[in-house]
Enzyme design. Structure first.
Site, PDB file in Angstrom:
ATOM      1  N   PHE A 134       0.849  -1.197   0.000  1.00 18.61           N
ATOM      2  CA  PHE A 134       0.000   0.000   0.000  1.00 18.61           C
ATOM      3  C   PHE A 134       0.878   1.238   0.000  1.00 18.61           C
ATOM      4  O   PHE A 134       1.718   1.420   0.877  1.00 18.61           O
ATOM      5  CB  PHE A 134      -0.919   0.025   1.236  1.00 18.61           C
ATOM      6  CG  PHE A 134      -1.810   1.235   1.269  1.00 18.61           C
ATOM      7  CD1 PHE A 134      -2.944   1.308   0.471  1.00 18.61           C
ATOM      8  CD2 PHE A 134      -1.495   2.329   2.070  1.00 18.61           C
ATOM      9  CE1 PHE A 134      -3.753   2.435   0.484  1.00 18.61           C
ATOM     10  CE2 PHE A 134      -2.300   3.464   2.083  1.00 18.61           C
ATOM     11  CZ  PHE A 134      -3.433   3.513   1.289  1.00 18.61           C
ATOM     12  N   ASP A 219       9.194   2.638   1.715  1.00 23.36           N
ATOM     13  CA  ASP A 219       8.027   3.441   2.106  1.00 23.36           C
ATOM     14  C   ASP A 219       7.853   3.244   3.605  1.00 23.36           C
ATOM     15  O   ASP A 219       7.309   2.239   4.055  1.00 23.36           O
ATOM     16  CB  ASP A 219       6.796   2.967   1.324  1.00 23.36           C
ATOM     17  CG  ASP A 219       5.509   3.655   1.782  1.00 23.36           C
ATOM     18  OD1 ASP A 219       5.534   4.342   2.831  1.00 23.36           O
ATOM     19  OD2 ASP A 219       4.478   3.481   1.099  1.00 23.36           O
ATOM     20  N   LYS A 248       2.548   9.968   8.173  1.00 18.31           N
ATOM     21  CA  LYS A 248       1.903   9.545   9.415  1.00 18.31           C
ATOM     22  C   LYS A 248       2.643  10.072  10.659  1.00 18.31           C
ATOM     23  O   LYS A 248       2.467  11.216  11.026  1.00 18.31           O
ATOM     24  CB  LYS A 248       1.750   8.022   9.446  1.00 18.31           C
ATOM     25  CG  LYS A 248       0.785   7.526   8.345  1.00 18.31           C
ATOM     26  CD  LYS A 248       0.178   6.188   8.634  1.00 18.31           C
ATOM     27  CE  LYS A 248      -0.987   5.896   7.698  1.00 18.31           C
ATOM     28  NZ  LYS A 248      -0.623   5.197   6.468  1.00 18.31           N
TER      29      LYS A 248
END
Ligand SMILES: *Cc1c(COP(=O)(O)O)cnc(C)c1O
Length: 396
Positions: A134, A219, A248
């Site tokens: 993702f 990532d 995040k």
């Protein structure tokens, strides 16, 4: 407080939400419009690394917003430089571009790799990514993601993202051709259900990409900023990637992201990359407050202690309720339920009285735990005992 149906109807429908309006948060706790409190083990999908409304972020926002919010990305500002310096000093990377979301940072990483391929690798542009990975919700990052079904929703996809299998080096090797420029992965696949890449796989991938002249992109949007018990998850395997993205945790709940790269990869020419809000001092000041908190050795020790406590507790629950164990790294963990009761547990936990519990089930047979990194030992114990109670209720 009354539930505001007219307000709800004014929002574009993109997902099913419970009829709750959250009005206030503090640490590991949230309060809804009825005054009910919830112990929060979602934390905005692992973004609130210091919990809700931490004083360090409140203070940084108050001070910086009264001083300078945005002089424009065409000028330097000190908070952006100070945060970039902290990130490069603490990692193997030399330069940082700030963005506003994980998807945008990853979009930047994809552009940087393609530009580097154009300059150094005769126009090579393909980036090998992974099934179930993702990377975000822009068109390119959706194309890079390996979520089942995502290849057709907004067809045609952005081309150039062949998919390999996590922890299977041969599946990567088989996809490499003369148009391949990079391999990109999450050190722990988060949305897929907390699936860690093994340290052996990370090291083998680094060797393979080096041999073949390819970039390695990590990532770390979900795994970075001490979530896994080291400042960055790539550090567990001792490798040095070429590009890393953060989001995040780095904003502690505020919109901030970073694209980090080694000097020899920084191929952008003037005009290739930008964005109105990039490196704005307001968010950079938040990033500094977060960085200084989560990079302290004592903080990391506490993350690892809580991670061990959570892991041990989940293993005990798994044994008691005949589940299939737990997995994860640091404070990104999952409980393998062994049956499709995830949705029922999430709902029963939220409905619990007098206080609720917020959990996430990324798959029907799995619960994911993403507490604040400064969650207390008592809060972890409380979550475990409430979860035990809720499983009993759901199984009844
Ligand atoms: C959440 C996430 C993203 C997307 O970040 P946004 O800020 O929602 O755009 C990308 N990659 C990973 C690994 C993520 O967990």
């Amino acid at each position: 407080m009354k539930f505001d149906q007219a307000g709800v109807d004014a929002l574009m429908e993109i997902t099913q939400r419970p009829e709750l309006v959250f009005v206030r948060g503090e640490g590991s706790w949230l309060e809804d419009h009825n005054g009910k409190r919830y112990l929060d083990f979602i934390q905005g999908w692992a973004v609130n690394c210091l919990g809700h409304c931490p004083p360090a972020i409140v203070q940084a926002l108050a001070v910086q917003s009264a001083r300078l919010i945005n002089p424009s990305p065409a000028f330097y500002n000190q908070p952006a430089m100070d945060l970039a310096k902290r990130l490069t000093d603490a990692s193997c990377f030399d330069r940082v571009f700030f963005a506003n979301s994980g998807a945008e940072a990853n979009e930047g990483a994809i552009k940087l790799a393609r530009k580097w391929g154009r300059v150094h690798r005769d126009g090579a542009y393909k980036i090998i990514t992974f099934d179930h990975g993702f990377h975000g919700r822009t068109l390119a990052t959706m194309s890079a993601s390996g979520k089942p079904g995502w290849d057709t929703i907004f067809a045609p996809q952005v081309p150039g993202f062949p998919k390999a299998t996590l922890n299977d080096l041969e599946s990567v090797r088989a996809l490499i051709d003369d148009q391949t420029v990079a391999v990109m992965l999450e050190p722990v696949q988060g949305e897929a259900g907390v699936l860690p890449a093994t340290n052996e796989f990370m090291r083998a991938l680094r060797r393979l990409t080096q041999e073949r002249g390819l970039l390695l992109i990590v990532d770390e949007v979900q795994t970075g900023m001490s979530r896994t018990g080291t400042l960055f998850a790539y550090q567990h395997s001792g490798i040095e990637p070429d590009i890393m993205t953060l989001a995040k945790g780095i904003g502690g709940g505020a919109p901030l992201a970073a694209l980090c790269a080694r000097e020899d990869v920084c191929a952008f020419e003037h005009g290739d990359q930008g964005g109105t809000y990039n490196g704005n001092p307001l968010m950079a000041a938040v990033g500094i407050a977060v960085f200084d908190a989560v990079s302290a050795p004592a903080f990391l020790d506490a993350v690892n202690e809580r991670a061990l406590q959570l892991s041990t507790g989940l293993q005990a629950l798994s044994a008691k309720w005949d589940m299939q164990g737990e997995r994860g790294v640091g404070l990104l963990r999952a409980l393998k339920l062994g049956r499709g009761e995830g949705g029922a547990i999430v709902q029963a936990a939220r409905d619990r009285k007098p206080e609720g519990l917020l959990l996430n089930a990324p798959r029907p047979d799995l619960l994911r735990f993403m507490p604040a990194l400064n969650v207390s030992a008592d809060e972890v114990d409380l979550m475990l005992s409430w979860l035990d109670e809720i499983i009993a209720q759901v199984r009844r």
